[in-house]
Write a protein that holds these residues in place. Structure first.
Motif, PDB file in Angstrom:
ATOM      1  N   ASP A   1     -44.360  25.932  19.666  1.00 60.67           N
ATOM      2  CA  ASP A   1     -44.617  25.959  21.110  1.00 60.67           C
ATOM      3  C   ASP A   1     -43.772  27.036  21.786  1.00 60.67           C
ATOM      4  N   GLN A   2     -42.511  27.165  21.367  1.00 61.92           N
ATOM      5  CA  GLN A   2     -41.631  28.188  21.939  1.00 61.92           C
ATOM      6  C   GLN A   2     -42.161  29.590  21.650  1.00 61.92           C
TER       7      GLN A   2
ATOM      8  N   VAL B   1     -51.303  31.752  14.481  1.00 63.88           N
ATOM      9  CA  VAL B   1     -51.112  30.846  13.357  1.00 63.88           C
ATOM     10  C   VAL B   1     -49.622  30.967  13.048  1.00 63.88           C
ATOM     11  N   VAL B   2     -48.857  29.933  13.403  1.00 66.47           N
ATOM     12  CA  VAL B   2     -47.417  29.934  13.184  1.00 66.47           C
ATOM     13  C   VAL B   2     -47.166  29.211  11.862  1.00 66.47           C
ATOM     14  N   VAL B   3     -46.400  29.851  10.981  1.00 66.25           N
ATOM     15  CA  VAL B   3     -46.141  29.304   9.655  1.00 66.25           C
ATOM     16  C   VAL B   3     -44.648  29.345   9.350  1.00 66.25           C
ATOM     17  N   ALA B   4     -44.208  28.427   8.509  1.00 70.05           N
ATOM     18  CA  ALA B   4     -42.822  28.420   8.036  1.00 70.05           C
ATOM     19  C   ALA B   4     -42.786  27.714   6.694  1.00 70.05           C
ATOM     20  N   GLY B   5     -41.879  28.131   5.852  1.00 67.21           N
ATOM     21  CA  GLY B   5     -41.686  27.452   4.578  1.00 67.21           C
ATOM     22  C   GLY B   5     -40.797  26.237   4.761  1.00 67.21           C
ATOM     23  N   TRP B   6     -40.845  25.321   3.820  1.00 67.50           N
ATOM     24  CA  TRP B   6     -39.944  24.173   3.795  1.00 67.50           C
ATOM     25  C   TRP B   6     -39.621  23.856   2.334  1.00 67.50           C
ATOM     26  N   SER B   7     -38.509  23.212   2.124  1.00 70.19           N
ATOM     27  CA  SER B   7     -38.148  22.807   0.765  1.00 70.19           C
ATOM     28  C   SER B   7     -37.332  21.523   0.806  1.00 70.19           C
ATOM     29  N   LYS B   8     -37.355  20.809  -0.304  1.00 72.51           N
ATOM     30  CA  LYS B   8     -36.550  19.605  -0.478  1.00 72.51           C
ATOM     31  C   LYS B   8     -35.775  19.762  -1.770  1.00 72.51           C
ATOM     32  N   LYS B   9     -34.514  19.546  -1.673  1.00 64.70           N
ATOM     33  CA  LYS B   9     -33.634  19.703  -2.833  1.00 64.70           C
ATOM     34  C   LYS B   9     -33.744  18.496  -3.765  1.00 64.70           C
TER      35      LYS B   9
ATOM     36  N   HIS C   1     -49.088  25.722  12.253  1.00 68.62           N
ATOM     37  CA  HIS C   1     -49.465  25.322  13.610  1.00 68.62           C
ATOM     38  C   HIS C   1     -50.479  26.355  14.095  1.00 68.62           C
ATOM     39  N   GLU C   2     -51.660  25.899  14.484  1.00 70.48           N
ATOM     40  CA  GLU C   2     -52.701  26.816  14.946  1.00 70.48           C
ATOM     41  C   GLU C   2     -52.933  26.660  16.441  1.00 70.48           C
ATOM     42  N   SER C   3     -53.155  27.786  17.094  1.00 70.64           N
ATOM     43  CA  SER C   3     -53.541  27.793  18.503  1.00 70.64           C
ATOM     44  C   SER C   3     -54.553  28.912  18.703  1.00 70.64           C
TER      45      SER C   3
END
Length: 144
Positions: free
Chosen positions: A35-36, A95-103, A89-91
């Motif tokens: 959103d920002q 198209v806003v994208v980011a990676g994520w990970s779990k240890k 996130h699409e608007s």
């Protein structure tokens, strides 16, 4: 603040019923960041610090056919991460994208090397002329 009130419903035997709006849903950090980005574009600063829930992407491939509903992004993650993936996130314009990970909850040694993998992201609507933006860095990927 949500407003509530009482209203008479016509055609329903004159009964009254309380109506109001639902409280706003709590957004996770990624959704707040998306959103920002939409609000502040193109003057977007990177997020500070490493956040496992919003990792910068190594890159994105912009498809030649803008009618496609799929993009490929390169996710960087730790070699010992148990899971990794992409938030999207699409608007209308982005198209806003980011990676994520779990240890892993592993005991023992783990190297701190970066591994990269390509991940296909299915879009709900065609890419068209929307900008692909990395949520962590605030930079446009696969520029047009």
């Amino acid at each position: 603040m949500a407003a509530t009130g009482t209203v008479a419903l016509s055609g329903c035997g004159g009964q009254t019923q309380k109506v109001g709006t639902e409280p706003p849903k709590k957004q996770d950090p990624f959704e707040r960041r998306a959103d920002q980005i939409e609000r502040d574009w193109p003057k977007v600063s990177p997020v500070s610090g490493r956040k496992d829930a919003m990792l910068p992407l190594v890159g994105a491939d912009r498809p030649k056919d803008t009618a496609t509903r799929e993009i490929t992004v390169t996710v960087g993650h730790g070699a010992c991460d148990a899971k990794y993936g992409v938030h999207t996130h699409e608007s209308k314009g982005f198209v806003v994208v980011a990676g994520w990970s779990k240890k892993k909850n592993a005991k023992g040694m783990c190297t701190e090397q970066l591994a990269t993998d390509k991940v296909k992201v299915r879009l709900t609507s065609p890419l068209d002329d929307r900008k692909i933006v990395d949520a962590a860095t605030g930079k446009q990927l696969a520029g047009k």
